[in-house]
Each structure stands twice: as structure tokens, then as C-alpha cells.
Design an enzyme around this catalytic site. Structure first.
Site, PDB file in Angstrom:
ATOM      1  N   GLY A  55       0.832  -1.200   0.000  1.00 18.14           N
ATOM      2  CA  GLY A  55       0.000   0.000   0.000  1.00 18.14           C
ATOM      3  C   GLY A  55       0.861   1.243   0.000  1.00 18.14           C
ATOM      4  N   CYS A  82       5.107  -6.315   1.782  1.00 16.62           N
ATOM      5  CA  CYS A  82       5.479  -4.900   1.724  1.00 16.62           C
ATOM      6  C   CYS A  82       4.765  -4.088   2.806  1.00 16.62           C
ATOM      7  CB  CYS A  82       5.263  -4.355   0.323  1.00 16.62           C
ATOM      8  SG  CYS A  82       6.319  -2.939   0.031  1.00 16.62           S
ATOM      9  N   TYR A  83       3.807  -3.233   2.441  1.00 16.81           N
ATOM     10  CA  TYR A  83       3.091  -2.502   3.491  1.00 16.81           C
ATOM     11  C   TYR A  83       2.508  -3.470   4.507  1.00 16.81           C
ATOM     12  CZ  TYR A  83      -0.086   0.803   5.741  1.00 16.81           C
ATOM     13  OH  TYR A  83      -0.741   1.583   6.662  1.00 16.81           O
ATOM     14  N   HIS A 170       7.923  -7.891  -3.409  1.00 15.69           N
ATOM     15  CA  HIS A 170       6.639  -8.241  -4.024  1.00 15.69           C
ATOM     16  C   HIS A 170       6.727  -9.576  -4.759  1.00 15.69           C
ATOM     17  CE1 HIS A 170       4.484  -4.488  -3.249  1.00 15.69           C
ATOM     18  NE2 HIS A 170       5.650  -3.892  -3.410  1.00 15.69           N
ATOM     19  N   GLU A 172       4.366 -11.231  -5.911  1.00 15.82           N
ATOM     20  CA  GLU A 172       3.286 -11.341  -6.899  1.00 15.82           C
ATOM     21  C   GLU A 172       3.688 -10.821  -8.278  1.00 15.82           C
ATOM     22  OE1 GLU A 172       3.516  -9.305  -4.368  1.00 15.82           O
ATOM     23  OE2 GLU A 172       2.462  -7.408  -4.623  1.00 15.82           O
ATOM     24  N   SER A 224     -25.257  -6.707 -23.370  1.00 10.52           N
ATOM     25  CA  SER A 224     -24.711  -5.834 -24.410  1.00 10.52           C
ATOM     26  C   SER A 224     -24.125  -6.647 -25.552  1.00 10.52           C
ATOM     27  CB  SER A 224     -23.615  -4.953 -23.815  1.00 10.52           C
ATOM     28  OG  SER A 224     -22.470  -5.750 -23.521  1.00 10.52           O
ATOM     29  N   GLY A 225     -23.857  -7.913 -25.309  1.00 10.35           N
ATOM     30  CA  GLY A 225     -23.199  -8.726 -26.319  1.00 10.35           C
ATOM     31  C   GLY A 225     -21.692  -8.726 -26.138  1.00 10.35           C
ATOM     32  N   GLY A 226     -21.193  -7.908 -25.218  1.00  7.35           N
ATOM     33  CA  GLY A 226     -19.770  -7.932 -24.893  1.00  7.35           C
ATOM     34  C   GLY A 226     -19.438  -9.188 -24.096  1.00  7.35           C
ATOM     35  N   VAL A 227     -18.151  -9.375 -23.817  1.00  8.41           N
ATOM     36  CA  VAL A 227     -17.717 -10.608 -23.166  1.00  8.41           C
ATOM     37  C   VAL A 227     -18.354 -10.772 -21.783  1.00  8.41           C
ATOM     38  CG1 VAL A 227     -15.716 -11.922 -22.351  1.00  8.41           C
ATOM     39  CG2 VAL A 227     -15.523 -10.511 -24.409  1.00  8.41           C
ATOM     40  N   ASP A 228     -18.252  -9.742 -20.956  1.00 10.75           N
ATOM     41  CA  ASP A 228     -18.691  -9.891 -19.562  1.00 10.75           C
ATOM     42  C   ASP A 228     -20.192 -10.156 -19.456  1.00 10.75           C
ATOM     43  OD1 ASP A 228     -16.069  -9.254 -19.114  1.00 10.75           O
ATOM     44  OD2 ASP A 228     -16.476  -7.166 -18.583  1.00 10.75           O
ATOM     45  N   SER A 229     -20.975  -9.353 -20.161  1.00 12.28           N
ATOM     46  CA  SER A 229     -22.421  -9.543 -19.999  1.00 12.28           C
ATOM     47  C   SER A 229     -22.861 -10.848 -20.643  1.00 12.28           C
ATOM     48  CB  SER A 229     -23.205  -8.337 -20.515  1.00 12.28           C
ATOM     49  OG  SER A 229     -23.247  -8.305 -21.911  1.00 12.28           O
ATOM     50  N   SER A 230     -22.177 -11.295 -21.695  1.00 15.42           N
ATOM     51  CA  SER A 230     -22.546 -12.576 -22.316  1.00 15.42           C
ATOM     52  C   SER A 230     -22.224 -13.747 -21.399  1.00 15.42           C
ATOM     53  CB  SER A 230     -21.804 -12.764 -23.643  1.00 15.42           C
ATOM     54  OG  SER A 230     -22.161 -11.746 -24.535  1.00 15.42           O
ATOM     55  N   LYS A 371     -10.327 -10.672 -16.345  1.00 14.45           N
ATOM     56  CA  LYS A 371     -10.865 -10.854 -17.696  1.00 14.45           C
ATOM     57  C   LYS A 371     -10.595 -12.250 -18.251  1.00 14.45           C
ATOM     58  CE  LYS A 371     -12.989  -8.618 -20.995  1.00 14.45           C
ATOM     59  NZ  LYS A 371     -14.092  -7.679 -20.726  1.00 14.45           N
TER      60      LYS A 371
HETATM   61  N1  GLN Z   1       4.463   2.699   1.485  1.00 16.26           N
HETATM   62  C1  GLN Z   1       5.333   1.686   2.029  1.00 16.26           C
HETATM   63  C2  GLN Z   1       6.808   1.991   1.726  1.00 16.26           C
HETATM   64  O1  GLN Z   1       7.081   2.932   1.038  1.00 16.26           O
HETATM   65  C3  GLN Z   1       4.964   0.346   1.437  1.00 16.26           C
HETATM   66  C4  GLN Z   1       5.183   0.278  -0.044  1.00 16.26           C
HETATM   67  C5  GLN Z   1       4.521  -0.892  -0.688  1.00 16.26           C
HETATM   68  O2  GLN Z   1       3.677  -1.567  -0.109  1.00 16.26           O
HETATM   69  N2  GLN Z   1       4.878  -1.132  -1.946  1.00 16.26           N
HETATM   70  O3  GLN Z   1       7.675   1.324   2.193  1.00 16.26           O
END
Ligand code: GLN
Length: 525
Positions: A55, A82-83, A170, A172, A224-230, A371
Site C-alpha cells: 500500500g 510490503c506494506y 513483491h 506477486e 450488451s453482447g460484450g464478453v462480460d455480460s454474455s 478478464k
Molecule cells: N508505502 C510503504 C513503503 O514505502 C509500502 C510500499 C509498498 O507496499 N509497496 O515502504
């Protein structure tokens, strides 16, 4: 039967969608909740594990998003990222402060691979860092299990039995070389999830949840015929059949044949057992749009007219119990609802409840899907590939791909030109793939034709012409926030040029738009 669930608690980080995604790639179901979610509710969901995201704030700031220490006492494993890592340490008695050296980007890291979190990965590898603060003193009972040159606590675990883990980097993000493995270890080994979740269990679970919620009630969906609504229509059709009514408003600004295709799939073919209503509102829209040239006014008229047409149909149906919406996870995040990240854009799928339809509740069964997960679900539900892999298409449709005022004639031109253009690009892409065994490096993520409002002089069959110029556009983009023009081979463009001019009356010029975004947008208006 309780399904295995990992909760991702959102503190507003940029990569939070990715956290959820990696967990799902470990075949474990997960859902994202705001950090404001009540602890009693979290307990009641009985998660197998909890992940706290990154965050933008600093944990020591007044008013920064926080959590109580009970969150770490639920009993299930908790992983802070992280945060989230800083917060865990801070709440449990460690110290977080501004780092003497902030780390941003790829960073060499040493791992204690005897810890289960890092089991099976090398002792050294690259991770993605993005922080200004750091954990200068760990909370009591924690030890470092990873470090970098500038960060003594790149990861922490407890020395006791508490299943708590904190990671400064991170995992992820794909730049973290073994991030996937680390999150897999957390979900599968530390949280002990069996890994039996598959996309088809999403479909199965969603069907039983919809049935339980809707009961004998009536559901209305604007298709709408788009992916999500279909995909939503197909899912609801499987779950509740004729209790669902799909209203499909053909505003006459769809791609060529699209209206008939939608009607074929959900209506005529009988493939889905639902009430399907097609409203042919083409003339009505062209009437309202006549002479209107200003893009924002066009958008507004198209949006308002949609509400009006839909409202009329809804009145015929009478009171419904539920209104279904095809909101998907990125809509939730981009609108700043549900998730905590900064508002990026408002979206027509979410937000203000429509007050023009008489209903009791909104249902959004696709709300937690990305998606590509929506697409997978669509294929499983038996929707044809061409529909499931459709390109993004704006709500106002061709109305904003025709510069200047919209007429039936211009719609016909842009539909036909667009159809030819997509056909030729698709053909060239397929040929490239056949020959090289991989996708063409110029493969665009979105490509379409638009109509410039420009007419110019030409000559055809020795006669002077004064006709429209069609614009063809193709962009490569990862997130649709920025984009660059795709390098469509010149011979493909030439084929498109001659076919469009030969086959589409009213056109005597074809232009390629090589503008990137920014300064351009992907759509022309
Ligand atoms: N804001 C916090 C920092 O600067 C955490 C950053 C983050 O979660 N990417 O260290």
C-alpha cells in the site's frame, strides 16, 4: 462443504490484483477484501490463510490504514507483503521507519531456504522491491529469513509456532524470479490448501450460490453482447433458466452482424433457456444523434437513450427481484470500490444504482474474476470462441468511431470497412503463426476501423469521386492505459486499402493511424 479460501486484505497497493491471481494459479480460491472489513466477518469466513497487501502509506503515519493484533491471532497463517509486512511488524511491536536507502526495482536477495516459505528455491535470486520505509527492528519472536544489501529484513518468520510471515518485496510481480513458488508455498504448504480449485469449480460454485440467493426470484440483465455480460447471461441461464430475462438493446452502433449473432446465441438457437428480448432501437438512436457532432454529447445521448429504452422494456416485465450486472474485478478496482487503490476511472458497470428499474437487489457474480478468468468461464459455459475472445468495444459503440455526426450510411461504411480490416489482420496473424509457430511480433491487442469525417477527391473508373476516408487503427498495449501503434505489415494494409475501396461504396481513401497513447487515446473520440 466449506470451500478453501485465502483472503487477501487490500491496503491499496498497485499489484493487489496480481496477488489474487498468483494464489489462484496455485489452484486455491481467493477473494479480496478491504482492510476495513470487520474482524468478526473475517473469522466467520473461516479462511485457510490471509495475505496483507502492499500500500502507498507509511504505517507510522497518523490515519494510515491499519489492522488490530487480533488479525494475527485468528489461528490461520498470515503473510504480509510490503506494506502488509511493515504493518504486521509494527502492530506486533517492531519498528518501521524511513529507510536510509529506498529500494526500487530488481534487487539481489539471499534466502534462508530451510524455511518452508522458501522451500525449493535457490539461496540467491532477484526480487522486485518498491519501498521507502523499512523494518528497522523486528517484532518480538521474529527472525530474518531473507536479506538484501540494504534491507536486513527482506523477509521475516516467527521463531515460535505462530504461522506469521512478512515479506518486504513483491512476490506477486513477475520480476521476482521465484515469486510464484513463494506464494505457492504459502498457499499450499503453509496454509495446507489442497489445490483442488479450478475454474470449473468457479462455475459450479457460482451456480449454486446464485440459486441459493435468487430462489424463485426474477432476474433482469442488460445484455450488451460484450464478453462480460454474455458470460454472465450464460452463467445465469445455467443457474436459473427462465427466471432470467435478458434485454438486448441494439442501438445500431454495433459491429457488423453483432446484433444478429447475439440474438442467435441467446435467442433463436435455444442454446440457453432464458427469456431473450431484442429491442431494435437503431432508428431511434440515429434520430437522436442526427446532426450531433460533439463527442461528449454523443456519448451522453447514447447513454441516456439506453436508459430510456431499457426502462421501457423493464416496465413491460414489471417488478424484478434482482438486477444482474457484469462487473468484473478490474471494474471494481478501477472505480475505487471494493478495492482500496486510487480511483483510476469511473466505469459504467459499477457505482450509482440504476433507479429506473424496479428491483430489490443487484447481483454481480463475476465481481471477483479477471478478464481471462471470465473468458475461461465463458468457454466452459459453452459460449463460442469468437464471442469469448471478442476485442474490447466501447459502450457508445461505433458512435465514437465515427468522427462528427452519425448517420445510418456512415454506420454502414464503418461496419463494412471494420469487418474487412479485421478479417485481413486475422488472416495475416494466422498465416504468420502457421509459418513461424508463434504469434507475430506485431500482433495488435486491439484493431478496428473508424470513419474520419473527411471527404476528399479521388478517381475511380475515370470518374471523379468525392468520398470518405476510413481510418484503420491497431495498437499494442498491456493494460490499455498506454499503447503504441502496432506495425501492421504494409502489404496487409495495402490489401485492406484495395478491398475497402472496392467493396465499400462511399470510401475512396484508407489512412493508417500511427498515434500512440498518450498523446492519442485508443478510441478516436
Ligand atoms: N508505502 C510503504 C513503503 O514505502 C509500502 C510500499 C509498498 O507496499 N509497496 O515502504
Amino acid at each position: 462443504m466449506d470451500k478453501e479460501l485465502i483472503l487477501v486484505i487490500d491496503f491499496g497497493g498497485q499489484y493487489n490484483q496480481l496477488v489474487a491471481r498468483r494464489v489462484r494459479e496455485s489452484n486455491v480460491y481467493c477473494e479480496i477484501y478491504s482492510y476495513r472489513t470487520d474482524i468478526a466477518k473475517i473469522r466467520a469466513m473461516n479462511p485457510k490463510g490471509i495475505i496483507l497487501t502492499g500500500g502507498p502509506n507509511s504505517v507510522y503515519e497518523e490515519g494510515a490504514p491499519t489492522c488490530t493484533k487480533e488479525l494475527f491471532e485468528i489461528g490461520c497463517p498470515v503473510l504480509g507483503l510490503c506494506y502488509g509486512a511493515q504493518l504486521m511488524q509494527f502492530v506486533l511491536g517492531g519498528t518501521v521507519e524511513k529507510a536510509p536507502v529506498r529500494e526500487y526495482g530488481k534487487t539481489a536477495t539471499n534466502f534462508d531456504t530451510t524455511n518452508e516459505l522458501f522451500a525449493g528455491i535457490p539461496e540467491q535470486s532477484i526480487v522486485w522491491m518498491s519501498h521507502n520505509d523499512y523494518i528497522s527492528k523486528s517484532a518480538p519472536g521474529f527472525k530474518s529469513i531473507a536479506n538484501t544489501a540494504d534491507c536486513p529484513y527482506a523477509a521475516l518468520a516467527t521463531e515460535d509456532e505462530r504461522p506469521l510471515y512478512a515479506i518486504q518485496f513483491h512476490p506477486e510481480v513477475l520480476h521476482t524470479e521465484y515469486g510464484k513458488e513463494i506464494l505457492f508455498n504459502f498457499a499450499r504448504k503453509i496454509c495446507n490448501c489442497s489445490g483442488d480449485w479450478r475454474m470449473d469449480s468457479f462455475v459450479e460454485n457460482a451456480i449454486s450460490e446464485i440459486r441459493a440467493k435468487v430462489g424463485e426470484g426474477k432476474v433482469l440483465l442488460a445484455l450488451s453482447g460484450g464478453v462480460d455480460s454474455s458470460v454472465l447471461a450464460a452463467l445465469l441461464a445455467k443457474a436459473i433458466g427462465k427466471q432470467l430475462t435478458c434485454v438486448f438493446v441494439d442501438h445500431g452502433l454495433l459491429r457488423k452482424n453483432e446484433g444478429d449473432e447475439v440474438e442467435e446465441i441467446f435467442g433463436k438457437s435455444g442454446r440457453f433457456d432464458v427469456n431473450f428480448v431484442r429491442v431494435n432501437a437503431q432508428e431511434r438512436y440515429y434520430g437522436k444523434l442526427a446532426g450531433v457532432t460533439e463527442p461528449e454529447r454523443k456519448r451522453k445521448i447514447i447513454g441516456e437513450e439506453f436508459i430510456r429504452v431499457f426502462e421501457e422494456e423493464a416496465k413491460k416485465i414489471g417488478t424484478v427481484d434482482f438486477l444482474a450486472q457484469g462487473t468484473i474485478y478490474p471494474d471494481v478496482v478501477e472505480s475505487g470500490l471494493g478495492g482500496e487503490s486510487a480511483v483510476i476511472k469511473s466505469h459504467h458497470n459499477v457505482g450509482g444504482l440504476p433507479d429506473y428499474v424496479d428491483f430489490k437487489e443487484i447481483i454481480e457474480p463475476l465481481r471477483n474474476l479477471f478478464k481471462d478468468e471470465v473468458r475461461k468461464a465463458g468457454l466452459e459455459l459453452g459460449l463460442p470462441e469468437f464471442l469469448v475472445y471478442r476485442q474490447p468495444f466501447p459502450g457508445p459503440g461505433l458512435g465514437i468511431r465515427i468522427i462528427g455526426d452519425v448517420t445510418a450510411e456512415k454506420v454502414r461504411i464503418v461496419q463494412d470497412a471494420d469487418y474487412i480490416y479485421r478479417e485481413e489482420v486475422d488472416r495475416a496473424l494466422a498465416e504468420y503463426k502457421k509459418e513461424h509457430g508463434e504469434d507475430a511480433p506485431w500482433m495488435p491487442n486491439q484493431y478496428f476501423a473508424a470513419l474520419s469525417n473527411m471527404r476528399s477527391v479521388g478517381v475511380m473508373g475515370d470518374e471523379r469521386t468525392y468520398d470518405y476516408a476510413v481510418v484503420v487503427r491497431a495498437v499494442r498495449t498491456i493494460d490499455f492505459m498506454t499503447a503504441e501503434a502496432a506495425q501492421i505489415p504494409f502489404n496487409v494494409l495495402q490489401t485492406v486499402m484495395s478491398r475497402v475501396i472496392n467493396e465499400v461504396p462511399g470510401v475512396n481513401r484508407v489512412l493508417f493511424d500511427c498515434t500512440s497513447k498518450p498523446p492519442g487515446t485508443i478510441e478516436l473520440e
